[in-house]
Scaffold this motif. Structure first.
Motif, PDB file in Angstrom:
ATOM      1  N   MET A  24       0.852  11.855  15.889  1.00 15.61           N
ATOM      2  CA  MET A  24       1.758  11.942  14.690  1.00 15.61           C
ATOM      3  C   MET A  24       1.275  11.746  13.340  1.00 15.61           C
ATOM      4  O   MET A  24       1.708  12.303  12.371  1.00 15.61           O
ATOM      5  N   ARG A  25       0.137  10.940  13.284  1.00 10.18           N
ATOM      6  CA  ARG A  25      -0.612  10.793  12.073  1.00 10.18           C
ATOM      7  C   ARG A  25      -1.079  11.799  11.618  1.00 10.18           C
ATOM      8  O   ARG A  25      -1.343  12.027  10.239  1.00 10.18           O
ATOM      9  N   ASP A  26      -1.367  12.804  12.451  1.00  5.41           N
ATOM     10  CA  ASP A  26      -1.956  14.116  11.794  1.00  5.41           C
ATOM     11  C   ASP A  26      -1.149  14.781  11.006  1.00  5.41           C
ATOM     12  O   ASP A  26      -1.265  15.731  10.115  1.00  5.41           O
ATOM     13  N   ALA A  75       2.994  19.140   6.670  1.00  2.51           N
ATOM     14  CA  ALA A  75       3.785  19.071   7.712  1.00  2.51           C
ATOM     15  C   ALA A  75       5.102  18.160   7.649  1.00  2.51           C
ATOM     16  O   ALA A  75       5.967  18.726   6.879  1.00  2.51           O
ATOM     17  N   TYR A  76       5.212  17.031   8.089  1.00  2.00           N
ATOM     18  CA  TYR A  76       6.287  16.280   7.958  1.00  2.00           C
ATOM     19  C   TYR A  76       6.673  16.004   6.596  1.00  2.00           C
ATOM     20  O   TYR A  76       5.423  15.297   5.871  1.00  2.00           O
ATOM     21  N   ARG A  77       7.921  16.012   5.892  1.00  2.00           N
ATOM     22  CA  ARG A  77       8.188  15.687   4.769  1.00  2.00           C
ATOM     23  C   ARG A  77       9.435  14.552   4.690  1.00  2.00           C
ATOM     24  O   ARG A  77      10.420  15.111   5.247  1.00  2.00           O
ATOM     25  N   SER A  78       9.219  13.447   4.372  1.00  2.00           N
ATOM     26  CA  SER A  78      10.589  12.529   4.316  1.00  2.00           C
ATOM     27  C   SER A  78      11.456  13.380   3.186  1.00  2.00           C
ATOM     28  O   SER A  78      11.103  14.250   2.251  1.00  2.00           O
ATOM     29  N   PRO A  79      12.969  12.938   3.336  1.00  2.00           N
ATOM     30  CA  PRO A  79      13.706  13.404   2.353  1.00  2.00           C
ATOM     31  C   PRO A  79      13.580  13.189   1.019  1.00  2.00           C
ATOM     32  O   PRO A  79      13.659  14.031   0.132  1.00  2.00           O
TER      33      PRO A  79
END
Length: 205
Positions: A24-26, A75-79
């Motif tokens: 997940m850290r990636d 990749a992931y972005r928080s709202p």
């Protein structure tokens, strides 16, 4: 899992293994968050992990097994991070458009789970620098993997690669030839496109 409120809990989230090669850290690094001091941590880690696991297992692992190292650009972005990026003109779509895309821990308006990563494949980036044609990789993925959407960009042939429940199977590009390469209903959507990626390795080799 609750959203982390301590370094120890964030480390725990980062250590979650989404697939043999990816943790997940990636996927939590964000230039926007780093520069502006924002938190890029999922509100719903369990949904983010579930969506990210499907992205990794079904798309990124086969690509890694075939082409070697995969570089994660975004990749992931928080709202919060995504909304800030959208307001500042940092090439982030609206939060609503990015649910089940870059915002892994929100389902889209149809209730579908999904996740997106912008990636660079060094093996292909070197090839792209020679001929500036992004379409061979697009067609290879189209023929081999259960993607939902792809969007190609000019720098190092980076592209958004999305997994989503009930995939759209659409490819677009911001590089010439710009626009939609294929989507359901287009004449070129079905069939074998192997002549477009001659010389590419077979899946998993």
């Amino acid at each position: 899992m609750k959203s982390p409120k301590s370094v120890a809990k964030l480390e725990e989230l980062g250590r979650v293994r989404l697939s043999p090669s990816f943790f997940m850290r990636d996927f939590l690094y964000s230039e926007i968050a780093n520069l502006h001091g924002l938190s890029n941590i999922p509100d719903d880690p369990d949904l983010a992990i579930a969506a990210g696991t499907r992205l990794c297992e079904e798309l990124l692992e086969p690509l890694s097994a075939t082409f070697g190292r995969i570089a994660i650009r975004s990749a992931y972005r928080s709202p919060t991070v995504n909304a800030f990026g959208n307001e500042r003109g940092y090439a982030c779509a609206s939060n609503e458009a990015n649910y089940a895309s870059h915002i892994w821990d929100r389902r889209d308006e149809a209730g579908r789970m999904g996740a997106t990563a912008c990636i660079v494949i060094p093996w292909f980036a070197d090839r792209y620098e020679r001929d500036r044609d992004w379409r061979p990789m697009a067609w290879w993925v189209h023929d081999h993997l259960p993607y939902s959407r792809m969007e190609f960009y000019p720098t190092r042939a980076a592209f958004n690669l999305s997994w989503r429940e009930e995939p759209e199977r659409r490819i677009d590009s911001y590089v010439a030839p710009r626009g939609c390469l294929t989507k359901p209903g287009m004449e070129n959507h079905t069939g074998d496109h192997s002549e477009c990626y001659d010389g590419f390795p077979s899946l998993g080799h």
